[in-house]
Scaffold this active site. Structure first.
Site, PDB file in Angstrom:
ATOM      1  N   ASP A   1     -32.358   4.780 -45.745  1.00  0.00           N
ATOM      2  CA  ASP A   1     -31.947   4.969 -44.356  1.00  0.00           C
ATOM      3  C   ASP A   1     -31.336   3.697 -43.790  1.00  0.00           C
ATOM      4  O   ASP A   1     -30.771   3.710 -42.699  1.00  0.00           O
ATOM      5  CB  ASP A   1     -33.153   5.385 -43.501  1.00  0.00           C
TER       6      ASP A   1
ATOM      7  N   GLU B   1     -24.066  -1.978 -42.207  1.00  0.00           N
ATOM      8  CA  GLU B   1     -24.079  -0.644 -41.600  1.00  0.00           C
ATOM      9  C   GLU B   1     -22.965  -0.535 -40.560  1.00  0.00           C
ATOM     10  O   GLU B   1     -22.933  -1.328 -39.623  1.00  0.00           O
ATOM     11  CB  GLU B   1     -25.435  -0.381 -40.940  1.00  0.00           C
TER      12      GLU B   1
ATOM     13  N   HIS C   1     -29.392   5.220 -40.756  1.00  0.00           N
ATOM     14  CA  HIS C   1     -30.348   4.453 -39.949  1.00  0.00           C
ATOM     15  C   HIS C   1     -30.870   5.310 -38.785  1.00  0.00           C
ATOM     16  O   HIS C   1     -30.820   4.915 -37.623  1.00  0.00           O
ATOM     17  CB  HIS C   1     -29.709   3.171 -39.406  1.00  0.00           C
TER      18      HIS C   1
ATOM     19  N   ARG D   1     -35.651  -2.575 -43.706  1.00  0.00           N
ATOM     20  CA  ARG D   1     -34.467  -3.396 -43.502  1.00  0.00           C
ATOM     21  C   ARG D   1     -33.634  -3.381 -44.775  1.00  0.00           C
ATOM     22  O   ARG D   1     -34.156  -3.578 -45.872  1.00  0.00           O
ATOM     23  CB  ARG D   1     -34.849  -4.836 -43.118  1.00  0.00           C
TER      24      ARG D   1
END
Length: 319
Positions: free
Chosen positions: A257, A262, A280, A233
């Protein structure tokens, strides 16, 4: 019955429609991004499927007949669990579907940082063919990989990392020393993780306890030649502190990632040669995306049919 998909980035909702048509339920796709948009989309729904949009109290109030919210993924931080439980709404997730994908992606990010893959590629595009650009690069065998969290994904990562000759240690206050030893992993305190790791891989859920866990103090305690990887996270890492630590040379690199926002908006990490970013995508494979969607849809369908769900996140007591 009406099932609303609050938001999704799949090409279509064919899998969901196949599942819900079998029980006579209609599937409606929305494009909600805010709580207000989710509330509007949720009106009249018997169930919600949710990807990234926030599902708060207003959404539950707008759908008095709501019985379940299914989250596409392991984490459920997009859903207000207290509000759902107070209103007797099941919150469902997919706790096991992408362990292979995420552990492999984590290892890919780690090696990309350690072997300076992105920096070499960028240099060659600029016409610079020079192995010294990536210095220093260290042999992986004998180095120490530290894991923050030790659930299913880091367990698989530990096995994969051991084939490279990495020694693995882990910080997880909820896993005992004996269980870690069964995986040939040494249990350490958080301070020990920071001080001993040549690379740290983050695998914690996002909770009040873990938000900002990797902050300025944590980065200052890490070795200056260490790297950090995060496929868990985004908000577990303070990205401003990470950018400052990289700028100051307190650590050598990062592979991420996930980010707190985002897609990122003017993040200090975008464009840095010592940071490797992916969108992600660690969870994704053609196989995992089908498994993800079908698993959560079928569990929501169970609730709508009056059956007990297989993957409840909250506890509503006996049906």
């Amino acid at each position: 019955m009406r099932v609303v998909v609050t938001d999704y980035n799949f090409e279509d909702l064919g899998i969901e429609r196949e599942v819900f048509e079998s029980i006579g339920a209609e599937v409606v796709g929305a494009d909600a991004g805010t709580e207000a948009e989710v509330r509007e989309a949720a009106e009249g729904a018997d169930a919600l499927l949710n990807q990234y949009a926030p599902v708060g109290p207003a959404a539950f109030d707008a759908a008095p007949d709501l019985r379940a919210v299914g989250r596409y993924g392991v984490g459920v931080d997009t859903v207000d669990l207290d509000a759902a439980t107070e209103r007797g709404v099941w919150v469902l997730n997919v706790p096991s579907y992408c362990e292979d994908e995420v552990s492999t992606h984590t290892l890919s990010l780690l090696l990309a940082c350690e072997r300076q893959v992105a920096r070499f590629d960028s240099a060659i595009e600029d016409g610079d063919w020079d192995w010294k650009i990536g210095r220093p690069i260290f042999r992986q065998r004998g180095r120490t990989l530290g894991l923050a969290g030790f659930g299913k994904i880091p367990q698989r990562l530990a096995r994969k990392a051991s084939t490279l000759g990495l020694d693995v240690i882990a910080y997880d206050p909820y896993v005992d020393r004996e269980e870690l030893a069964e995986h040939d992993v040494e249990k350490v305190a958080f301070d020990g993780l920071l001080e001993r790791s040549d690379a740290i891989s983050v695998h914690t859920p996002l909770t009040d306890e873990t938000r900002g866990l990797f902050d300025r103090e944590a980065f200052a305690a890490m070795d200056e030649e260490s790297v950090i990887v995060n496929t868990a996270r985004g908000a577990v890492i303070d990205v401003e502190a990470l950018a400052d630590a990289l700028e100051a040379g307190e650590i050598r690199g990062a592979g991420l990632d996930v980010l707190p926002e985002e897609p990122p908006d003017e993040s200090p990490l975008v464009g840095r040669e010592d940071v490797v970013l992916t969108p992600h995508v660690g969870w994704y494979s053609e196989e995992s995306i089908v498994e993800l969607r079908r698993t959560v849809a079928e569990d929501v369908a169970r609730v709508l049919e009056g059956e007990a769900p297989e993957n409840p996140v909250n506890d509503l007591g006996p049906e």
